[in-house]
Design an enzyme around this catalytic site. Structure first.
Site, PDB file in Angstrom:
ATOM      1  N   LYS A  85       0.859  -1.189   0.000  1.00 17.87           N
ATOM      2  CA  LYS A  85       0.000   0.000   0.000  1.00 17.87           C
ATOM      3  C   LYS A  85       0.886   1.226   0.000  1.00 17.87           C
ATOM      4  CE  LYS A  85      -4.443   0.935   0.128  1.00 17.87           C
ATOM      5  NZ  LYS A  85      -5.524   0.104  -0.429  1.00 17.87           N
ATOM      6  N   GLY A 121     -24.797   3.671   0.800  1.00 25.36           N
ATOM      7  CA  GLY A 121     -23.894   4.271  -0.179  1.00 25.36           C
ATOM      8  C   GLY A 121     -24.491   4.092  -1.558  1.00 25.36           C
ATOM      9  N   GLY A 178     -22.333   4.741  -4.582  1.00 28.02           N
ATOM     10  CA  GLY A 178     -21.205   5.027  -5.467  1.00 28.02           C
ATOM     11  C   GLY A 178     -20.890   3.804  -6.291  1.00 28.02           C
ATOM     12  N   ASN A 179     -19.633   3.691  -6.722  1.00 26.78           N
ATOM     13  CA  ASN A 179     -19.230   2.611  -7.626  1.00 26.78           C
ATOM     14  C   ASN A 179     -19.583   1.218  -7.080  1.00 26.78           C
ATOM     15  OD1 ASN A 179     -16.847   0.532  -8.166  1.00 26.78           O
ATOM     16  ND2 ASN A 179     -17.178   1.709 -10.017  1.00 26.78           N
ATOM     17  N   ALA A 180     -19.167   0.928  -5.856  1.00 25.62           N
ATOM     18  CA  ALA A 180     -19.364  -0.422  -5.308  1.00 25.62           C
ATOM     19  C   ALA A 180     -20.857  -0.722  -5.131  1.00 25.62           C
ATOM     20  CB  ALA A 180     -18.622  -0.556  -3.982  1.00 25.62           C
TER      21      ALA A 180
HETATM   22  P1  NAD Z   1     -17.575   6.042  -4.145  1.00 26.79           P
HETATM   23  O1  NAD Z   1     -16.877   7.305  -3.824  1.00 26.79           O
HETATM   24  O2  NAD Z   1     -17.864   5.716  -5.574  1.00 26.79           O
HETATM   25  O3  NAD Z   1     -18.972   5.999  -3.369  1.00 26.79           O
HETATM   26  C1  NAD Z   1     -19.101   6.228  -2.006  1.00 26.79           C
HETATM   27  C2  NAD Z   1     -20.574   6.423  -1.695  1.00 26.79           C
HETATM   28  O4  NAD Z   1     -20.753   6.530  -0.295  1.00 26.79           O
HETATM   29  C3  NAD Z   1     -21.169   7.696  -2.308  1.00 26.79           C
HETATM   30  O5  NAD Z   1     -22.414   7.396  -2.861  1.00 26.79           O
HETATM   31  C4  NAD Z   1     -21.357   8.606  -1.104  1.00 26.79           C
HETATM   32  O6  NAD Z   1     -22.442   9.494  -1.268  1.00 26.79           O
HETATM   33  C5  NAD Z   1     -21.655   7.579  -0.037  1.00 26.79           C
HETATM   34  N1  NAD Z   1     -21.494   8.104   1.309  1.00 26.79           N
HETATM   35  C6  NAD Z   1     -20.542   8.930   1.804  1.00 26.79           C
HETATM   36  N2  NAD Z   1     -20.795   9.198   3.098  1.00 26.79           N
HETATM   37  C7  NAD Z   1     -21.919   8.524   3.410  1.00 26.79           C
HETATM   38  C8  NAD Z   1     -22.692   8.392   4.590  1.00 26.79           C
HETATM   39  N3  NAD Z   1     -22.351   9.038   5.713  1.00 26.79           N
HETATM   40  N4  NAD Z   1     -23.781   7.602   4.565  1.00 26.79           N
HETATM   41  C9  NAD Z   1     -24.148   6.947   3.437  1.00 26.79           C
HETATM   42  N5  NAD Z   1     -23.462   7.038   2.289  1.00 26.79           N
HETATM   43  C10 NAD Z   1     -22.377   7.820   2.288  1.00 26.79           C
HETATM   44  O7  NAD Z   1     -16.731   4.894  -3.456  1.00 26.79           O
HETATM   45  P2  NAD Z   1     -16.696   3.349  -3.790  1.00 26.79           P
HETATM   46  O8  NAD Z   1     -15.576   3.103  -4.724  1.00 26.79           O
HETATM   47  O9  NAD Z   1     -18.064   2.851  -4.121  1.00 26.79           O
HETATM   48  O10 NAD Z   1     -16.223   2.781  -2.382  1.00 26.79           O
HETATM   49  C11 NAD Z   1     -17.143   2.522  -1.329  1.00 26.79           C
HETATM   50  C12 NAD Z   1     -16.505   1.606  -0.321  1.00 26.79           C
HETATM   51  O11 NAD Z   1     -16.101   0.407  -0.972  1.00 26.79           O
HETATM   52  C13 NAD Z   1     -15.247   2.133   0.361  1.00 26.79           C
HETATM   53  O12 NAD Z   1     -15.185   1.635   1.671  1.00 26.79           O
HETATM   54  C14 NAD Z   1     -14.126   1.519  -0.463  1.00 26.79           C
HETATM   55  O13 NAD Z   1     -12.920   1.414   0.285  1.00 26.79           O
HETATM   56  C15 NAD Z   1     -14.727   0.168  -0.738  1.00 26.79           C
HETATM   57  N6  NAD Z   1     -14.100  -0.491  -1.886  1.00 26.79           N
HETATM   58  C16 NAD Z   1     -14.278  -0.026  -3.141  1.00 26.79           C
HETATM   59  C17 NAD Z   1     -13.638  -0.645  -4.195  1.00 26.79           C
HETATM   60  C18 NAD Z   1     -13.828  -0.182  -5.604  1.00 26.79           C
HETATM   61  O14 NAD Z   1     -13.230  -0.805  -6.506  1.00 26.79           O
HETATM   62  N7  NAD Z   1     -14.654   0.797  -5.884  1.00 26.79           N
HETATM   63  C19 NAD Z   1     -12.784  -1.763  -3.958  1.00 26.79           C
HETATM   64  C20 NAD Z   1     -12.629  -2.228  -2.659  1.00 26.79           C
HETATM   65  C21 NAD Z   1     -13.289  -1.575  -1.633  1.00 26.79           C
END
Ligand code: NAD
Length: 424
Positions: free
Chosen positions: A111, A226, A228-230
């Site tokens: 990391k 949430g 977002g992407n995941a």
């Molecule tokens: P992202 O930035 O695309 O989305 C994050 C989402 O969380 C957004 O919709 C945001 O509005 C929401 N959010 C923020 N604060 C919030 C709250 N207080 N209550 C409810 N929702 C809230 O991020 P992502 O890539 O989807 O990542 C989300 C999680 O998944 C993180 O913990 C990240 O570490 C983990 N993750 C993601 C990936 C990936 O490839 N995208 C891989 C491994 C782990």
């Protein structure tokens, strides 16, 4: 920092797994927990105003017994400052080792980070590029396609990955070294299916959990924390399997949708209004209400530390698929286990991303590129095997899935270490 030292937490998880595996040897425990190397580098950058500024960056290389180090690079400024960031990077590199081992990809854990918040500080594109290339130069001796393969993380994207690859390639006699980093844009050697990988992997894990619990996906109900992407891709793929979305949230609030809504409709609303709140047919609820919604599947996909002991006692779901990293606090786990809710832990449920990163690296090394379906089906095979191996250990040792995933991962790394031995 003692009470809140992420590296001590990571070490405790390793020791817990060692307890279950019957590894009493302190030296071996120390070997498994401690990073092989933590590089702390100085990155001098000429800012747009002509002045020089020195940034601090890290690369923690935790373990490479099973393959080259793998893990993201984040640009962030945690509250605890630079010293805290070093401990955090060490912990995150440890979790990467276990994540790769659970799904049996032949990679280790790493990391990296730079202590900077590019959004808050409004760095220009030029400043960011000089910072990124400066960091690539500073760690160039310890990364490489056969040594350590970074990836994007918080506040880094395909653009930074391309700049790191370009810097590294130019420093190495202009060789085409695409495999030094993953998460690149498609024209720069990126892989198809990377954008959907995490959510798709979570959906595969949830389907497997439902199979074990004899729950039908058709008609199952889903709460997503949430959007977002995941969360979006987990939601879309669960919907494809027949599940119905009945609660969602984002940083502006949470909603319950008693009659359910199609993902496309929620996405359209979010696109238009900037939030899921206000979706027709929904009502606003609290975060706690969202997490304790009566549903089949809960997907925490936003932040860490969301489910504590108190919320755990009120959970009304059957399966939790941890798309987010660290959404459940350690003291909540025994409560959830007693309630017979199956948790698919983060290192397994969100490992779709690292599986596709591995496949991106393989494609770069071969110089031959697979279709979306090829990549997605290879990822599915890896993650499903990871789930089944974890579940088998959870049954064998009568432990929850989180402990079982760690036991599986630590056991695999230990096996590789025993084959290699100690030298010099
Ligand atoms: P992202 O930035 O695309 O989305 C994050 C989402 O969380 C957004 O919709 C945001 O509005 C929401 N959010 C923020 N604060 C919030 C709250 N207080 N209550 C409810 N929702 C809230 O991020 P992502 O890539 O989807 O990542 C989300 C999680 O998944 C993180 O913990 C990240 O570490 C983990 N993750 C993601 C990936 C990936 O490839 N995208 C891989 C491994 C782990």
């Amino acid at each position: 920092m003692a009470g809140n030292d992420p590296f001590l937490n990571a070490t405790k998880q390793v020791n817990d797994a060692c307890d279950i595996l019957g590894i009493r040897d302190k030296g071996i425990r120390q070997y498994l927990a401690t990073p092989n190397r933590v590089a702390r580098v100085k990155i001098p950058v000429r800012m747009d105003n002509g002045k020089m500024r020195v940034f601090i960056g890290f690369r923690s290389q935790h373990n490479n017994d099973r393959g080259p180090y793998k893990g993201g690079i984040r640009y962030f400024d945690p509250e605890g400052g630079v010293e805290y960031m070093e401990r955090e990077v060490m912990a995150l590199s440890s979790w990467m080792t276990w994540k790769c081992a659970v799904v049996d990809v032949p990679l280790g854990g790493g990391k990296g980070a730079i202590f900077v918040n590019p959004k808050k500080e409004k760095l220009s594109a030029g400043e960011l590029e000089r910072l990124t290339r400066g960091f690539a130069y500073a760690i160039s001796e310890i990364i490489g396609p056969e040594k350590d393969i970074p990836a994007p993380d918080v506040y880094t994207t395909g653009r930074e990955m391309t700049q790191i690859m370009d810097t590294f390639s130019k420093m190495n006699n202009n060789r085409r070294l695409l495999g030094v980093i993953t998460g690149k844009p498609i024209p720069m050697g990126g892989s198809l299916a990377r954008n959907v990988a995490t959510g798709l992997g979570t959906a595969h894990c949830v389907r497997e959990a439902a199979r074990v619990l004899k729950i039908k996906m058709r008609g199952a109900t889903v709460a997503l924390q949430g959007f977002g992407n995941a969360a979006i891709f987990a939601g879309e793929y669960l919907e494809k399997q027949g599940a119905k979305i009945i609660a969602v949230s984002d940083s502006r609030g949470s909603i319950s949708i008693p009659r359910g809504a199609k993902m496309a409709k929620i996405e359209e609303w979010k696109q238009k209004k900037g939030t899921v709140v206000g979706l027709p047919g929904s009502k606003k609820i609290t975060t706690q209400d969202l997490l304790t919604t009566k549903c089949t599947i809960l997907i925490p996909a936003a932040l860490e530390n969301q489910i504590d002991k108190k919320i755990a006692a009120k959970l009304r779901c059957r399966i939790i698929g941890e798309a987010a990293n660290g959404p459940t606090l350690p003291d909540a786990d025994p409560v959830i286990y007693r309630k017979k809710i199956m948790v698919v832990p983060d290192i397994l449920a969100n490992s779709g991303g690292v599986c596709i990163s591995y496949l991106e690296w393989v494609q770069n090394n071969m110089g031959y590129y697979w279709t979306f379906d090829d990549v997605a089906s290879k990822m599915e095979a890896q993650i499903v095997r990871g789930f089944r191996d974890t579940h088998a250990l959870s049954k064998k040792h009568k432990i929850d899935m989180r402990k079982a995933a760690m036991v599986l991962a630590v056991g695999r790394v230990l096996e590789a270490f025993e084959h290699r031995g100690v030298w010099p």
